[in-house]
Design an enzyme around this catalytic site. Structure first.
Site, PDB file in Angstrom:
ATOM      1  N   SER A 142      10.836  25.987  89.683  1.00  0.00           N
ATOM      2  CA  SER A 142       9.513  26.011  89.686  1.00  0.00           C
ATOM      3  C   SER A 142       8.631  25.746  90.968  1.00  0.00           C
ATOM      4  O   SER A 142       9.285  24.694  91.408  1.00  0.00           O
ATOM      5  CB  SER A 142       8.546  25.524  88.306  1.00  0.00           C
ATOM      6  OG  SER A 142       7.419  25.616  88.534  1.00  0.00           O
ATOM      7  N   TYR A 155       7.068  17.656  83.819  1.00  0.00           N
ATOM      8  CA  TYR A 155       7.706  19.022  84.213  1.00  0.00           C
ATOM      9  C   TYR A 155       8.085  19.182  85.654  1.00  0.00           C
ATOM     10  O   TYR A 155       8.953  19.471  86.095  1.00  0.00           O
ATOM     11  CB  TYR A 155       6.711  20.127  83.728  1.00  0.00           C
ATOM     12  CG  TYR A 155       7.392  21.347  84.103  1.00  0.00           C
ATOM     13  CD1 TYR A 155       8.345  22.189  83.277  1.00  0.00           C
ATOM     14  CD2 TYR A 155       6.676  22.241  85.037  1.00  0.00           C
ATOM     15  CE1 TYR A 155       8.491  23.484  83.389  1.00  0.00           C
ATOM     16  CE2 TYR A 155       7.227  23.532  85.458  1.00  0.00           C
ATOM     17  CZ  TYR A 155       8.122  24.117  84.422  1.00  0.00           C
ATOM     18  OH  TYR A 155       8.262  25.402  84.733  1.00  0.00           O
TER      19      TYR A 155
END
Length: 287
Positions: A142, A155
């Site tokens: 990501s 995350y």
């Protein structure tokens, strides 16, 4: 590996979100897809989509957070389809929040899913790939792993770890015939974080389609691409790369850009919504 025709792919996080789109893209390449996910009903739908697109699919319900049991998953897959040619580590979970409010169990769940499962599956499959002198591994990371995101720190950390581990492994695998790539999407429409109708993803930051991410995965496999940034269109992607480069020199400058884009506000609102929802884990674009 210029073609995926007849190749066997193990895909985690295959039951929803990006996983479904990646499975379809692989099916169009005439690959056999071993679909792995916790959701048995979701896997059935993905397998039907793969078959409709011209590929072959096998469903194996499994929770990759159980990293100590992943050897059983690999054995089951190989018993059914034989050697695995391509591993796509796509399973992911995201829980927005202020760091002080995370529980240890939540942190462990995020890291087990986003990083440790990818490492363990690679460790288990790598020897046979190296013995054959051929194999592809693609990790779905990501942009949050390229630049830390407030109210999504765990995350971000898990994805940063995935990116750095991929970089190290790429160097380690030189000359083995096995290639490893990482795909880093930004916000993805119709999946995970963007489906919270109470707050809209910041358009200035760029929003990609899941199909474009899936196509990037296929290209990475075929072209042995080291790292792929996926963010809406080529212009936005180039600007993103420039911004990330600036961030290496002046991190606080990019902090201000993120605030201006609305990234920080977006994640803060999602964290607040999570509190309102009773601390329910919000899974990212793959599960």
């Amino acid at each position: 590996m210029t073609t995926l025709t007849g190749k066997t792919v193990l895909l985690t996080g295959a039951s929803r979100g990006l996983g479904v789109y990646i499975a379809r893209a692989l099916a169009k390449e005439q690959a056999t897809v071993v679909c792995v996910s916790r959701s048995q009903s979701g896997l059935a739908q993905t397998c039907n989509a793969v078959k409709a697109a011209g590929g072959k699919a096998i469903a194996i319900p499994f929770d990759v957070r159980n990293t100590s049991q992943l050897s059983a998953l690999v054995q089951q897959a190989q018993d059914i389809v034989g050697p695995i040619d391509v591993l796509i580590n796509n399973a992911g979970i995201e829980i927005n929040g202020t760091f002080a409010n995370y529980s240890l169990a939540e942190i462990q769940s995020i890291f087990n899913t986003n990083l440790l499962a990818a490492m363990e599956l690679t460790r288990l499959l790598l020897p046979s790939m190296m013995e054959r002198g051929s194999g592809r591994i693609v990790n779905i990371a990501s942009l949050a792993g390229k630049k830390g995101v407030a109210f999504n720190s765990v995350y971000s950390a898990s994805k940063a770890g995935l990116i750095m581990w991929t970089d190290a492994m790429r160097q380690e695998l030189v000359g083995t015939g096995v290639n490893i790539s990482v795909v880093c999407p930004g916000y993805v429409s119709q999946t995970g974080m963007t489906v919270d109708t109470r707050v809209s993803a910041p358009k200035l930051a760029g929003i990609s389609t899941p199909k474009s991410v899936a196509n990037a995965v296929v290209k990475a496999i075929k072209n042995k691409t080291t790292e792929v940034i996926v963010n809406q269109n080529p212009i936005t992607e180039s600007l993103t790369k420039l911004m990330l480069a600036v961030g290496q020199i002046s991190p606080t400058s990019v902090d201000r850009i993120y605030r201006w884009f609305g990234v920080v506000d977006f994640n803060q609102k999602r964290a607040e919504n999570r509190v309102k929802d009773g601390y329910v884990a919000v899974e990212s674009h793959r599960s």
